[in-house]
Motif scaffolding. Structure first.
Motif, PDB file in Angstrom:
ATOM      1  N   LYS A  48       0.835  -1.199   0.000  1.00  0.00           N
ATOM      2  CA  LYS A  48       0.000   0.000   0.000  1.00  0.00           C
ATOM      3  C   LYS A  48       0.874   1.255   0.000  1.00  0.00           C
ATOM      4  N   ASP A  49       2.057   1.158   0.649  1.00  0.00           N
ATOM      5  CA  ASP A  49       2.956   2.299   0.753  1.00  0.00           C
ATOM      6  C   ASP A  49       4.389   1.790   0.900  1.00  0.00           C
ATOM      7  N   CYS A  50       5.325   2.467   0.250  1.00  0.00           N
ATOM      8  CA  CYS A  50       6.748   2.127   0.359  1.00  0.00           C
ATOM      9  C   CYS A  50       7.508   3.397   0.719  1.00  0.00           C
ATOM     10  N   ALA A  51       8.129   3.395   1.908  1.00  0.00           N
ATOM     11  CA  ALA A  51       8.916   4.549   2.341  1.00  0.00           C
ATOM     12  C   ALA A  51      10.394   4.188   2.296  1.00  0.00           C
ATOM     13  N   ASP A  52      11.190   5.055   1.690  1.00  0.00           N
ATOM     14  CA  ASP A  52      12.623   4.837   1.541  1.00  0.00           C
ATOM     15  C   ASP A  52      13.361   5.630   2.629  1.00  0.00           C
ATOM     16  N   TYR A  53      14.024   4.898   3.516  1.00  0.00           N
ATOM     17  CA  TYR A  53      14.806   5.509   4.585  1.00  0.00           C
ATOM     18  C   TYR A  53      16.295   5.359   4.295  1.00  0.00           C
ATOM     19  N   SER A  54      16.709   5.741   3.118  1.00  0.00           N
ATOM     20  CA  SER A  54      18.114   5.639   2.711  1.00  0.00           C
ATOM     21  C   SER A  54      19.010   6.551   3.528  1.00  0.00           C
ATOM     22  N   GLN A  55      18.452   7.558   4.168  1.00  0.00           N
ATOM     23  CA  GLN A  55      19.272   8.491   4.932  1.00  0.00           C
ATOM     24  C   GLN A  55      19.762   7.906   6.255  1.00  0.00           C
ATOM     25  N   PHE A  56      19.278   6.735   6.653  1.00  0.00           N
ATOM     26  CA  PHE A  56      19.706   6.117   7.897  1.00  0.00           C
ATOM     27  C   PHE A  56      20.705   5.002   7.613  1.00  0.00           C
ATOM     28  N   GLY A  57      21.961   5.200   7.972  1.00  0.00           N
ATOM     29  CA  GLY A  57      22.995   4.184   7.781  1.00  0.00           C
ATOM     30  C   GLY A  57      23.075   3.746   6.329  1.00  0.00           C
ATOM     31  N   LYS A  58      22.959   2.435   6.091  1.00  0.00           N
ATOM     32  CA  LYS A  58      23.012   1.889   4.736  1.00  0.00           C
ATOM     33  C   LYS A  58      21.655   1.918   4.059  1.00  0.00           C
ATOM     34  N   GLY A  59      20.629   2.366   4.760  1.00  0.00           N
ATOM     35  CA  GLY A  59      19.312   2.550   4.187  1.00  0.00           C
ATOM     36  C   GLY A  59      18.425   1.330   4.268  1.00  0.00           C
ATOM     37  N   PHE A  60      17.145   1.559   4.508  1.00  0.00           N
ATOM     38  CA  PHE A  60      16.169   0.484   4.530  1.00  0.00           C
ATOM     39  C   PHE A  60      14.851   0.966   3.951  1.00  0.00           C
ATOM     40  N   LEU A  61      14.020   0.021   3.559  1.00  0.00           N
ATOM     41  CA  LEU A  61      12.671   0.316   3.075  1.00  0.00           C
ATOM     42  C   LEU A  61      11.672  -0.122   4.120  1.00  0.00           C
ATOM     43  N   ARG A  62      10.611   0.653   4.273  1.00  0.00           N
ATOM     44  CA  ARG A  62       9.509   0.281   5.151  1.00  0.00           C
ATOM     45  C   ARG A  62       8.256   0.190   4.291  1.00  0.00           C
ATOM     46  N   LEU A  63       7.686  -1.005   4.215  1.00  0.00           N
ATOM     47  CA  LEU A  63       6.484  -1.228   3.425  1.00  0.00           C
ATOM     48  C   LEU A  63       5.281  -1.347   4.342  1.00  0.00           C
ATOM     49  N   THR A  64       4.196  -0.720   3.976  1.00  0.00           N
ATOM     50  CA  THR A  64       2.916  -0.957   4.625  1.00  0.00           C
ATOM     51  C   THR A  64       2.123  -1.820   3.652  1.00  0.00           C
ATOM     52  N   CYS A  65       1.698  -2.994   4.104  1.00  0.00           N
ATOM     53  CA  CYS A  65       1.054  -3.955   3.210  1.00  0.00           C
ATOM     54  C   CYS A  65      -0.259  -4.423   3.814  1.00  0.00           C
ATOM     55  N   TRP A  66      -1.234  -4.668   2.954  1.00  0.00           N
ATOM     56  CA  TRP A  66      -2.482  -5.253   3.435  1.00  0.00           C
ATOM     57  C   TRP A  66      -2.734  -6.547   2.690  1.00  0.00           C
ATOM     58  N   PRO A  67      -3.530  -7.443   3.261  1.00  0.00           N
ATOM     59  CA  PRO A  67      -3.752  -8.751   2.625  1.00  0.00           C
ATOM     60  C   PRO A  67      -4.266  -8.620   1.196  1.00  0.00           C
ATOM     61  N   ALA A  68      -3.742  -9.457   0.303  1.00  0.00           N
ATOM     62  CA  ALA A  68      -4.183  -9.452  -1.086  1.00  0.00           C
ATOM     63  C   ALA A  68      -5.625  -9.942  -1.196  1.00  0.00           C
ATOM     64  N   GLU A  69      -6.007 -10.826  -0.290  1.00  0.00           N
ATOM     65  CA  GLU A  69      -7.374 -11.361  -0.261  1.00  0.00           C
ATOM     66  C   GLU A  69      -8.110 -10.800   0.941  1.00  0.00           C
ATOM     67  N   VAL A  70      -9.425 -10.761   0.858  1.00  0.00           N
ATOM     68  CA  VAL A  70     -10.226 -10.357   2.002  1.00  0.00           C
ATOM     69  C   VAL A  70      -9.892 -11.310   3.147  1.00  0.00           C
ATOM     70  N   SER A  71      -9.685 -10.749   4.337  1.00  0.00           N
ATOM     71  CA  SER A  71      -9.144 -11.542   5.428  1.00  0.00           C
ATOM     72  C   SER A  71      -9.794 -11.157   6.744  1.00  0.00           C
ATOM     73  N   ASP A  72      -9.735 -12.095   7.700  1.00  0.00           N
ATOM     74  CA  ASP A  72     -10.206 -11.793   9.046  1.00  0.00           C
ATOM     75  C   ASP A  72      -9.085 -11.258   9.921  1.00  0.00           C
ATOM     76  N   GLY A  73      -7.904 -11.093   9.350  1.00  0.00           N
ATOM     77  CA  GLY A  73      -6.785 -10.534  10.079  1.00  0.00           C
ATOM     78  C   GLY A  73      -5.887 -11.564  10.730  1.00  0.00           C
ATOM     79  N   SER A  74      -6.181 -12.842  10.592  1.00  0.00           N
ATOM     80  CA  SER A  74      -5.304 -13.844  11.214  1.00  0.00           C
ATOM     81  C   SER A  74      -4.052 -14.012  10.358  1.00  0.00           C
ATOM     82  N   TYR A  75      -2.938 -14.293  11.017  1.00  0.00           N
ATOM     83  CA  TYR A  75      -1.675 -14.469  10.315  1.00  0.00           C
ATOM     84  C   TYR A  75      -1.378 -15.933  10.278  1.00  0.00           C
TER      85      TYR A  75
END
Length: 126
Positions: free
Chosen positions: A99-126
Protein backbone atom coordinates in the motif's frame (compact mmCIF):
# COMPACT_ATOMS: atom_id res chain seq x y z
CA UNK A 1 22.73 17.22 8.17
CA UNK A 2 22.22 13.56 7.31
CA UNK A 3 20.92 11.17 9.96
CA UNK A 4 23.52 8.77 11.36
CA UNK A 5 21.26 6.12 12.89
CA UNK A 6 22.23 2.71 11.48
CA UNK A 7 19.57 0.04 11.94
CA UNK A 8 21.29 -2.64 9.85
CA UNK A 9 22.19 -4.81 12.87
CA UNK A 10 18.54 -5.05 13.88
CA UNK A 11 17.15 -5.46 10.36
CA UNK A 12 19.63 -8.26 9.58
CA UNK A 13 19.50 -9.98 13.00
CA UNK A 14 17.89 -13.46 13.03
CA UNK A 15 16.50 -12.55 16.46
CA UNK A 16 14.21 -9.90 14.95
CA UNK A 17 13.63 -11.07 11.38
CA UNK A 18 11.59 -13.65 9.56
CA UNK A 19 11.79 -14.83 5.96
CA UNK A 20 9.52 -13.37 3.32
CA UNK A 21 9.36 -13.21 -0.45
CA UNK A 22 9.31 -9.92 -2.36
CA UNK A 23 7.29 -10.37 -5.55
CA UNK A 24 7.78 -7.77 -8.28
CA UNK A 25 5.07 -7.26 -10.90
CA UNK A 26 5.74 -5.90 -14.38
CA UNK A 27 3.22 -3.70 -16.16
CA UNK A 28 2.45 -4.60 -19.76
CA UNK A 29 -0.29 -3.66 -22.22
CA UNK A 30 -2.87 -6.03 -23.63
CA UNK A 31 -4.01 -5.95 -27.27
CA UNK A 32 -6.41 -3.06 -26.49
CA UNK A 33 -3.77 -0.93 -24.77
CA UNK A 34 -5.04 -1.67 -21.26
CA UNK A 35 -2.46 -2.24 -18.53
CA UNK A 36 -1.96 -5.76 -17.19
CA UNK A 37 0.42 -6.93 -14.49
CA UNK A 38 2.37 -10.16 -14.55
CA UNK A 39 4.69 -11.60 -11.96
CA UNK A 40 8.17 -10.55 -13.00
CA UNK A 41 10.27 -12.35 -10.42
CA UNK A 42 10.75 -12.75 -6.72
CA UNK A 43 13.48 -12.45 -4.11
CA UNK A 44 13.71 -14.12 -0.70
CA UNK A 45 14.80 -11.76 2.11
CA UNK A 46 14.83 -11.63 5.88
CA UNK A 47 12.84 -8.69 7.19
CA UNK A 48 11.56 -7.21 10.41
CA UNK A 49 7.81 -7.72 10.12
CA UNK A 50 5.31 -6.33 12.59
CA UNK A 51 1.55 -6.68 12.58
CA UNK A 52 -0.97 -3.92 13.07
CA UNK A 53 -3.57 -3.83 15.78
CA UNK A 54 -6.08 -5.46 13.46
CA UNK A 55 -7.77 -2.24 12.46
CA UNK A 56 -10.46 -2.43 9.83
CA UNK A 57 -10.26 -0.65 6.50
CA UNK A 58 -13.52 -0.29 4.60
CA UNK A 59 -13.19 -0.52 0.87
CA UNK A 60 -15.63 0.86 -1.71
CA UNK A 61 -16.92 -2.68 -2.29
CA UNK A 62 -17.79 -2.80 1.46
CA UNK A 63 -15.36 -5.69 1.87
CA UNK A 64 -13.13 -5.75 4.91
CA UNK A 65 -9.41 -6.22 4.88
CA UNK A 66 -7.77 -6.73 8.22
CA UNK A 67 -4.24 -7.67 9.13
CA UNK A 68 -1.99 -4.94 7.77
CA UNK A 69 1.73 -5.62 8.23
CA UNK A 70 4.82 -3.42 8.23
CA UNK A 71 7.87 -4.90 6.50
CA UNK A 72 11.37 -3.45 6.93
CA UNK A 73 14.45 -4.66 5.02
CA UNK A 74 17.69 -3.22 3.71
CA UNK A 75 17.58 -1.20 0.48
CA UNK A 76 20.44 -3.34 -0.89
CA UNK A 77 18.22 -6.45 -0.62
CA UNK A 78 15.40 -5.02 -2.75
CA UNK A 79 15.03 -6.19 -6.36
CA UNK A 80 15.47 -3.44 -8.95
CA UNK A 81 12.26 -1.44 -9.33
CA UNK A 82 10.58 -3.05 -6.33
CA UNK A 83 8.11 -1.14 -4.16
CA UNK A 84 5.24 -0.05 -6.39
CA UNK A 85 1.56 -0.52 -5.59
CA UNK A 86 1.40 -3.65 -7.74
CA UNK A 87 4.22 -5.46 -5.96
CA UNK A 88 3.52 -7.99 -3.21
CA UNK A 89 5.08 -9.57 -0.15
CA UNK A 90 4.49 -13.21 0.73
CA UNK A 91 4.78 -13.92 4.46
CA UNK A 92 3.67 -16.99 6.40
CA UNK A 93 2.01 -18.37 3.28
CA UNK A 94 -0.15 -15.29 2.64
CA UNK A 95 0.25 -12.55 0.08
CA UNK A 96 0.12 -8.86 0.95
CA UNK A 97 -0.17 -5.97 -1.51
CA UNK A 98 2.10 -3.00 -0.96
CA UNK A 99 0.00 0.00 0.00
CA UNK A 100 2.96 2.30 0.75
CA UNK A 101 6.75 2.13 0.36
CA UNK A 102 8.92 4.55 2.34
CA UNK A 103 12.62 4.84 1.54
CA UNK A 104 14.81 5.51 4.59
CA UNK A 105 18.11 5.64 2.71
CA UNK A 106 19.27 8.49 4.93
CA UNK A 107 19.71 6.12 7.90
CA UNK A 108 23.00 4.18 7.78
CA UNK A 109 23.01 1.89 4.74
CA UNK A 110 19.31 2.55 4.19
CA UNK A 111 16.17 0.48 4.53
CA UNK A 112 12.67 0.32 3.07
CA UNK A 113 9.51 0.28 5.15
CA UNK A 114 6.48 -1.23 3.42
CA UNK A 115 2.92 -0.96 4.62
CA UNK A 116 1.05 -3.96 3.21
CA UNK A 117 -2.48 -5.25 3.43
CA UNK A 118 -3.75 -8.75 2.63
CA UNK A 119 -4.18 -9.45 -1.09
CA UNK A 120 -7.37 -11.36 -0.26
CA UNK A 121 -10.23 -10.36 2.00
CA UNK A 122 -9.14 -11.54 5.43
CA UNK A 123 -10.21 -11.79 9.05
CA UNK A 124 -6.79 -10.53 10.08
CA UNK A 125 -5.30 -13.84 11.21
CA UNK A 126 -1.68 -14.47 10.31
Amino acid sequence: MMATLDVERVIRSPLFTSPCKLIHFVEELDEYGNPTWTEGGSTEVRAVITADTKTIARLPETLRREGTILVRFMVADAPKGFGSGNDEVEWRGKRFVIKDCADYSQFGKGFLRLTCWPAEVSDGSY
